[in-house]
Design an enzyme around this catalytic site. Sequence first.
Site, PDB file in Angstrom:
ATOM      1  N   ILE A   1      88.868  92.539  53.422  1.00  0.00           N
ATOM      2  CA  ILE A   1      87.911  91.480  53.090  1.00  0.00           C
ATOM      3  C   ILE A   1      87.771  90.514  54.257  1.00  0.00           C
ATOM      4  O   ILE A   1      86.652  90.159  54.654  1.00  0.00           O
ATOM      5  CB  ILE A   1      88.327  90.728  51.810  1.00  0.00           C
ATOM      6  CG1 ILE A   1      88.320  91.665  50.605  1.00  0.00           C
ATOM      7  CG2 ILE A   1      87.374  89.552  51.559  1.00  0.00           C
ATOM      8  CD1 ILE A   1      88.751  91.012  49.304  1.00  0.00           C
ATOM      9  N   GLY A   2      88.894  90.089  54.828  1.00  0.00           N
ATOM     10  CA  GLY A   2      88.834  89.180  55.964  1.00  0.00           C
ATOM     11  C   GLY A   2      88.071  89.779  57.129  1.00  0.00           C
ATOM     12  O   GLY A   2      87.257  89.099  57.782  1.00  0.00           O
TER      13      GLY A   2
ATOM     14  N   GLY B   1      93.867  89.118  57.448  1.00  0.00           N
ATOM     15  CA  GLY B   1      93.115  90.064  58.265  1.00  0.00           C
ATOM     16  C   GLY B   1      92.934  91.419  57.617  1.00  0.00           C
ATOM     17  O   GLY B   1      92.745  92.420  58.315  1.00  0.00           O
ATOM     18  N   GLY B   2      92.974  91.454  56.300  1.00  0.00           N
ATOM     19  CA  GLY B   2      92.752  92.712  55.587  1.00  0.00           C
ATOM     20  C   GLY B   2      91.285  93.101  55.582  1.00  0.00           C
ATOM     21  O   GLY B   2      90.471  92.578  56.352  1.00  0.00           O
TER      22      GLY B   2
ATOM     23  N   SER C   1      91.680  84.977  47.149  1.00  0.00           N
ATOM     24  CA  SER C   1      92.905  85.658  46.731  1.00  0.00           C
ATOM     25  C   SER C   1      93.017  85.685  45.208  1.00  0.00           C
ATOM     26  O   SER C   1      92.687  84.714  44.528  1.00  0.00           O
ATOM     27  CB  SER C   1      94.125  84.946  47.324  1.00  0.00           C
ATOM     28  OG  SER C   1      93.982  84.760  48.717  1.00  0.00           O
ATOM     29  N   ASN C   2      93.511  86.812  44.689  1.00  0.00           N
ATOM     30  CA  ASN C   2      93.678  86.972  43.246  1.00  0.00           C
ATOM     31  C   ASN C   2      95.127  86.741  42.813  1.00  0.00           C
ATOM     32  O   ASN C   2      96.041  86.928  43.611  1.00  0.00           O
ATOM     33  CB  ASN C   2      93.237  88.387  42.831  1.00  0.00           C
ATOM     34  CG  ASN C   2      91.740  88.471  42.647  1.00  0.00           C
ATOM     35  OD1 ASN C   2      91.131  87.587  42.043  1.00  0.00           O
ATOM     36  ND2 ASN C   2      91.135  89.530  43.160  1.00  0.00           N
TER      37      ASN C   2
ATOM     38  N   ASN D   1     101.530  86.664  45.235  1.00  0.00           N
ATOM     39  CA  ASN D   1     100.429  85.957  45.889  1.00  0.00           C
ATOM     40  C   ASN D   1     100.573  84.443  45.788  1.00  0.00           C
ATOM     41  O   ASN D   1     100.077  83.709  46.646  1.00  0.00           O
ATOM     42  CB  ASN D   1      99.088  86.429  45.327  1.00  0.00           C
ATOM     43  CG  ASN D   1      98.676  87.778  45.898  1.00  0.00           C
ATOM     44  OD1 ASN D   1      99.343  88.310  46.786  1.00  0.00           O
ATOM     45  ND2 ASN D   1      97.584  88.338  45.404  1.00  0.00           N
TER      46      ASN D   1
ATOM     47  N   ARG E   1      94.406  91.740  37.866  1.00  0.00           N
ATOM     48  CA  ARG E   1      94.485  90.639  38.830  1.00  0.00           C
ATOM     49  C   ARG E   1      95.706  89.769  38.537  1.00  0.00           C
ATOM     50  O   ARG E   1      96.338  89.226  39.437  1.00  0.00           O
ATOM     51  CB  ARG E   1      93.208  89.793  38.766  1.00  0.00           C
ATOM     52  CG  ARG E   1      91.950  90.522  39.219  1.00  0.00           C
ATOM     53  CD  ARG E   1      90.726  89.625  39.135  1.00  0.00           C
ATOM     54  NE  ARG E   1      89.504  90.314  39.527  1.00  0.00           N
ATOM     55  CZ  ARG E   1      88.723  90.968  38.694  1.00  0.00           C
ATOM     56  NH1 ARG E   1      89.043  91.041  37.414  1.00  0.00           N
ATOM     57  NH2 ARG E   1      87.623  91.561  39.129  1.00  0.00           N
TER      58      ARG E   1
ATOM     59  N   HIS F   1      87.820  84.664  36.521  1.00  0.00           N
ATOM     60  CA  HIS F   1      87.578  85.916  37.239  1.00  0.00           C
ATOM     61  C   HIS F   1      88.556  86.960  36.723  1.00  0.00           C
ATOM     62  O   HIS F   1      89.505  87.354  37.387  1.00  0.00           O
ATOM     63  CB  HIS F   1      87.769  85.688  38.736  1.00  0.00           C
ATOM     64  CG  HIS F   1      87.397  86.863  39.584  1.00  0.00           C
ATOM     65  ND1 HIS F   1      86.195  87.526  39.451  1.00  0.00           N
ATOM     66  CD2 HIS F   1      88.070  87.494  40.601  1.00  0.00           C
ATOM     67  CE1 HIS F   1      86.141  88.503  40.338  1.00  0.00           C
ATOM     68  NE2 HIS F   1      87.271  88.511  41.039  1.00  0.00           N
TER      69      HIS F   1
END
Length: 318
Positions: A14-15, A11-12, A120-121, A96, A89, A176
Amino acid sequence: MVKPKIALIGGGQIGNSIAHLAAMRELGNVIMFDIKDGLAQGKCLDIAQAAPISNFDVQLCGSNDISCIAGADIVVVTAGIPRKPGMTREDLIEINARIMVTVAEGIKTHAPESIVIVLSNPLDAMVTLCQKITGFPTQRIMGMAGVLDSARFASFIAWELGVSVRDVNAMVLGGHGDAMVPIVRFANVNGIPALELLKNKYGDEDKARQVMAGLVERTQDAGGEVVHLLQTGSAFISPATSAIAMVEAVIHDQKRLLPVCAMLDGQFGISGYYVGVPCILGVGGVERIVEFELTEDEQALLDHSVGEVKKLVDSLPL
């Protein structure tokens, strides 16, 4: 007609942005999961209260229980810590990866028929880990990177040439990270090679190539540029918009050709790794990987990029 169910894990920023865009475009009902008490609920409530103003009609619901994703058609994973200034990253991999293991187990249990898009990175490693843990067919697990990287490359070209971004086409392949591979010969403005337009602008081929090299380098560091400027986080609007393009392609079975982090099985001389390549996206997920002949220089750059991906993947707890 039953609306598609779009599950967001994380829920950050980006989300939250993905939830807002999905609602605005009425792509489906949105469920957001986050471990922080009240975060997903509050963000979904905030977006939902904008519905009468923006004239969208979908359900938005937040939860701290991952079972809320049950029955999801698409799961978009943004969970994890973002980059901070000075971080790559790759620096994110240890923490992560632990988060991704938990997330992937939840997806496997509660949304076993879903198509999964990972943001996600470090992306290439996280999408690999997600596929290994879930055991889903590789065409149903993909990563979002190339759409964003290509959009950044196209933006820089448009700004340099003073043309509309609508008219610029560009493609970035590979991992990426800093070794991503913008394909210069494919960059064009309504069919006219961008290098030709740079030559017209500067009247000199060497200068045009020098400027293009600068645009390539800026593309490779574009995420870091945003992190440096923000100081407290990383990009969120452009990654969310890129993810929505992929979600929409799947939900509406658009058969869009987009650069996607997909599992390769011999294409471009690469097997067994998730790498950014052109793919046809539709209701089945990655329905086809589009292979084309690279120049020797392009292949060398892609091989180097894949080598960096391999280093990350090989360090995972698989």
